[in-house]
Enzyme design. Structure first.
Site, mmCIF file in Angstrom:
data_model
loop_
_atom_site.group_PDB
_atom_site.id
_atom_site.type_symbol
_atom_site.label_atom_id
_atom_site.label_comp_id
_atom_site.label_asym_id
_atom_site.label_seq_id
_atom_site.Cartn_x
_atom_site.Cartn_y
_atom_site.Cartn_z
ATOM 1 N N HIS A 299 0.851 -1.195 0.000
ATOM 2 C CA HIS A 299 0.000 0.000 0.000
ATOM 3 C C HIS A 299 0.877 1.231 0.000
ATOM 4 O O HIS A 299 1.937 1.235 0.622
ATOM 5 C CB HIS A 299 -0.917 0.011 1.238
ATOM 6 C CG HIS A 299 -2.045 0.961 1.093
ATOM 7 N ND1 HIS A 299 -1.934 2.289 1.435
ATOM 8 C CD2 HIS A 299 -3.291 0.787 0.604
ATOM 9 C CE1 HIS A 299 -3.085 2.882 1.171
ATOM 10 N NE2 HIS A 299 -3.919 2.006 0.668
ATOM 11 N N ASP A 356 -8.042 -5.279 -0.026
ATOM 12 C CA ASP A 356 -8.499 -6.118 -1.129
ATOM 13 C C ASP A 356 -8.088 -7.577 -0.992
ATOM 14 O O ASP A 356 -8.594 -8.439 -1.702
ATOM 15 C CB ASP A 356 -7.988 -5.557 -2.463
ATOM 16 C CG ASP A 356 -8.755 -4.311 -2.853
ATOM 17 O OD1 ASP A 356 -9.920 -4.205 -2.444
ATOM 18 O OD2 ASP A 356 -8.192 -3.452 -3.541
HETATM 19 N N1 ACO Z 1 4.212 -7.721 -4.770
HETATM 20 C C1 ACO Z 1 5.551 -7.687 -4.962
HETATM 21 N N2 ACO Z 1 6.305 -6.577 -4.848
HETATM 22 C C2 ACO Z 1 5.667 -5.442 -4.526
HETATM 23 C C3 ACO Z 1 4.283 -5.393 -4.292
HETATM 24 C C4 ACO Z 1 3.554 -6.590 -4.426
HETATM 25 N N3 ACO Z 1 2.222 -6.599 -4.233
HETATM 26 N N4 ACO Z 1 3.923 -4.133 -3.991
HETATM 27 C C5 ACO Z 1 5.035 -3.401 -4.028
HETATM 28 N N5 ACO Z 1 6.102 -4.186 -4.332
HETATM 29 C C6 ACO Z 1 7.517 -3.778 -4.418
HETATM 30 C C7 ACO Z 1 7.770 -3.022 -5.697
HETATM 31 O O1 ACO Z 1 8.190 -3.900 -6.727
HETATM 32 C C8 ACO Z 1 8.833 -2.051 -5.274
HETATM 33 O O2 ACO Z 1 10.063 -2.749 -5.241
HETATM 34 P P1 ACO Z 1 11.458 -1.966 -5.588
HETATM 35 O O3 ACO Z 1 11.584 -0.906 -4.526
HETATM 36 O O4 ACO Z 1 12.476 -3.045 -5.483
HETATM 37 O O5 ACO Z 1 11.281 -1.417 -6.955
HETATM 38 C C9 ACO Z 1 8.471 -1.717 -3.829
HETATM 39 O O6 ACO Z 1 7.737 -2.851 -3.364
HETATM 40 C C10 ACO Z 1 7.615 -0.475 -3.682
HETATM 41 O O7 ACO Z 1 6.502 -0.612 -4.569
HETATM 42 P P2 ACO Z 1 5.853 0.602 -5.339
HETATM 43 O O8 ACO Z 1 5.098 0.074 -6.506
HETATM 44 O O9 ACO Z 1 6.896 1.659 -5.596
HETATM 45 O O10 ACO Z 1 4.874 1.159 -4.220
HETATM 46 P P3 ACO Z 1 3.644 2.083 -4.483
HETATM 47 O O11 ACO Z 1 3.354 2.767 -3.221
HETATM 48 O O12 ACO Z 1 3.877 2.918 -5.702
HETATM 49 O O13 ACO Z 1 2.462 1.049 -4.876
HETATM 50 C C11 ACO Z 1 0.691 -0.492 -4.702
HETATM 51 C C12 ACO Z 1 1.474 0.631 -4.004
HETATM 52 C C13 ACO Z 1 0.230 -0.025 -6.093
HETATM 53 C C14 ACO Z 1 -0.562 -0.807 -3.891
HETATM 54 C C15 ACO Z 1 1.583 -1.756 -4.826
HETATM 55 O O14 ACO Z 1 1.961 -2.201 -3.538
HETATM 56 C C16 ACO Z 1 0.918 -2.881 -5.605
HETATM 57 O O15 ACO Z 1 1.011 -2.908 -6.840
HETATM 58 N N6 ACO Z 1 0.210 -3.840 -4.915
HETATM 59 C C17 ACO Z 1 -0.531 -4.876 -5.587
HETATM 60 C C18 ACO Z 1 -1.881 -4.351 -6.098
HETATM 61 C C19 ACO Z 1 -2.868 -4.102 -4.957
HETATM 62 O O16 ACO Z 1 -3.045 -4.925 -4.062
HETATM 63 N N7 ACO Z 1 -3.546 -2.934 -5.019
HETATM 64 C C20 ACO Z 1 -4.574 -2.539 -4.040
HETATM 65 C C21 ACO Z 1 -4.115 -1.410 -3.183
HETATM 66 S S1 ACO Z 1 -5.314 -0.998 -1.976
HETATM 67 C C22 ACO Z 1 -6.456 -0.112 -2.827
HETATM 68 O O17 ACO Z 1 -6.183 0.571 -3.785
HETATM 69 C C23 ACO Z 1 -7.811 -0.176 -2.390
#
Ligand code: ACO
Length: 416
Positions: A299, A356
């Site tokens: 998140h 979620d």
């Molecule tokens: N699985 C694996 N790796 C992940 C995940 C994941 N679910 N989420 C983040 N990471 C990693 C990224 O690859 C990144 O790694 P790096 O630093 O080595 O490049 C690091 O963690 C940070 O991730 P970001 O994408 O930069 O974080 P951001 O805050 O931009 O994204 C998000 C948040 C979009 C929710 C992300 O965690 C994600 O894609 N999760 C999966 C989708 C999801 O569950 N979305 C629902 C969110 S809740 C809602 O909207 C109601």
């Protein structure tokens, strides 16, 4: 507490004011940065950018705390209905008995649709995703509503969105159109509009109603998330409420945002189908060459447990137990969560289950099909979107218009 922050740019000193929120979040007010220094800030994804002042909800991502108008989500879940929560979010205070009665009655009064809305729905192809249908119908609803008072628009949407969702569902499953039952409360009416069958009496199930009530409350607001920001951005250009909400729905549909609830169940089903090897899927999520992410994990704000996910997990366990369902998907989800939370990749990156991760399991248990999950999320988020649109107008927020760093061609001439 600092009142200013000093910047030293190429030997020149600049002072920028600091602003504080009520719960100690702080920001450097750089609204005069370009004017005074020539620089802009670069912040892809707005990870460090506060776009407004708001008093609707507060998240402490480090502590895993969520407040609606100051009240902790854990208290709201125990003590309030979704309609009370909607009132709170829209108006700033919980309603007293008379206010709640009048609010609920006004919603019931607007619980009808123009027949043209049904005709429009008939012309949308059956295979179109329910989120696309809901967003389109919400947009066009504007054409049929003539509000003398702005407050009425909020009531129309609270009254009509469940009807649009139910019609969308029934179109999908080939059921006849449905009508509201004014004797029922908001959640029971919503469920009846979805699941009642003509010429059969509808059996109200309090376990299902309670689970849905809780899920909608958990979704009701979440400060400046992607869909809410979309609603505020549209509103800042003085777009109308219905089109702003319709755009917010489209943003919510995205799989990294509200669409993740559908993606989580699809992922869990894929894991089960492929033999249930959790470790393999965790490795896949960690592999930077693989675009796969563990859906329902991570998140932008929560770097500790998402408090909504904790509650949703509990609700999922209760509803499955009370309905006597044996769901291998819930067991798999709990197993996956345990394994991921022990893994150094998820620990270091502070990736925890989000709302979620468990919401889809609850929707599935109460009979909502996968591609309707995000529609249910939208019904829950509606009060939050409307409150932000209203607040944005009251604040007189300026039109949202970020800048960019241009990396295209320098000025050049056409050679011919
Ligand atoms: N699985 C694996 N790796 C992940 C995940 C994941 N679910 N989420 C983040 N990471 C990693 C990224 O690859 C990144 O790694 P790096 O630093 O080595 O490049 C690091 O963690 C940070 O991730 P970001 O994408 O930069 O974080 P951001 O805050 O931009 O994204 C998000 C948040 C979009 C929710 C992300 O965690 C994600 O894609 N999760 C999966 C989708 C999801 O569950 N979305 C629902 C969110 S809740 C809602 O909207 C109601």
């Amino acid at each position: 507490m600092y009142s200013v922050v000093n910047f030293n740019i190429n030997g020149y000193h600049y002072k920028f004011p600091v602003i504080y929120g009520t719960c100690y979040d702080k920001a450097i007010n750089i609204s005069k940065l370009r004017e005074s220094t020539g620089f802009i800030t670069f912040d892809p994804g707005f990870k460090n950018t506060g776009m407004t002042k708001s008093s609707i909800s507060f998240i402490d991502g480090e502590k895993g705390e969520l407040l609606y108008r100051g009240y902790p989500i854990e208290q709201i879940i125990k003590k309030c209905s979704f309609i009370e929560t909607s009132y709170l979010i829209l108006n700033g205070e919980l309603p007293d008995t008379a206010q709640l009665k009048s609010f609920s009655e006004r919603i019931k009064k607007f619980n009808h649709l123009h027949k043209e809305m049904n005709q429009i729905l008939d012309h949308i192809p059956n295979f179109y995703h329910p989120m696309g249908i809901l967003s389109s119908l919400t947009y066009i609803l504007d054409a049929f509503i003539d509000c003398l008072q702005e407050e009425d628009m909020y009531i129309h949407l609270l009254a009509k969105l469940p009807m649009l969702a139910a019609l969308t569902y029934r179109k999908k499953v080939g059921g006849p159109p449905t009508h509201p039952d004014h004797h029922l409360d908001y959640i029971s009416n919503l469920l009846k509009m979805f699941f009642s069958v003509p010429n059969q009496s509808y059996e109200h199930n309090p376990i299902i109603a309670d689970a849905l009530n809780k899920l909608l409350i958990l979704h009701a607001d979440h400060e400046q998330n992607c869909s809410t920001t979309t609603v505020r951005l549209l509103g800042s250009a003085h777009a109308g409420l219905f089109s702003s909400i319709s755009a917010g729905m489209t943003a919510l549909w995205g799989r990294l945002h509200g669409g993740a609830n559908q993606a989580v169940i699809e992922m869990l089903e894929d894991i089960l189908k492929s033999g249930g090897n959790i470790k393999k899927w965790i490795e896949k999520a960690k592999n930077k060459k693989d675009p796969f992410r563990l859906m329902g994990f991570g998140h932008r704000i929560y770097k500790n447990f998402d408090p909504r996910a904790k509650i949703a997990k509990q609700v999922a366990e209760n509803v499955i137990q009370e309905l006597g369902i044996s769901d291998p998907i819930l067991e798999l989800a709990k197993n996956l969560e345990e394994n991921a939370l022990r893994d150094s990749y998820f620990i270091e990156k502070k990736l925890y289950p989000n709302i979620d991760f468990y919401s889809g399991i609850i929707y599935q248990a109460i009979g909502i099909p996968k591609d309707m999950f995000t529609v249910m999320f939208a019904l829950g988020r509606l009060p939050g979107w409307m409150a932000h649109w209203k607040e944005m107008k009251l604040n007189r927020d300026p039109i949202g218009r970020p800048r960019q760093i241009y990396i295209g061609y320098k000025k050049r001439n056409i050679k011919k």
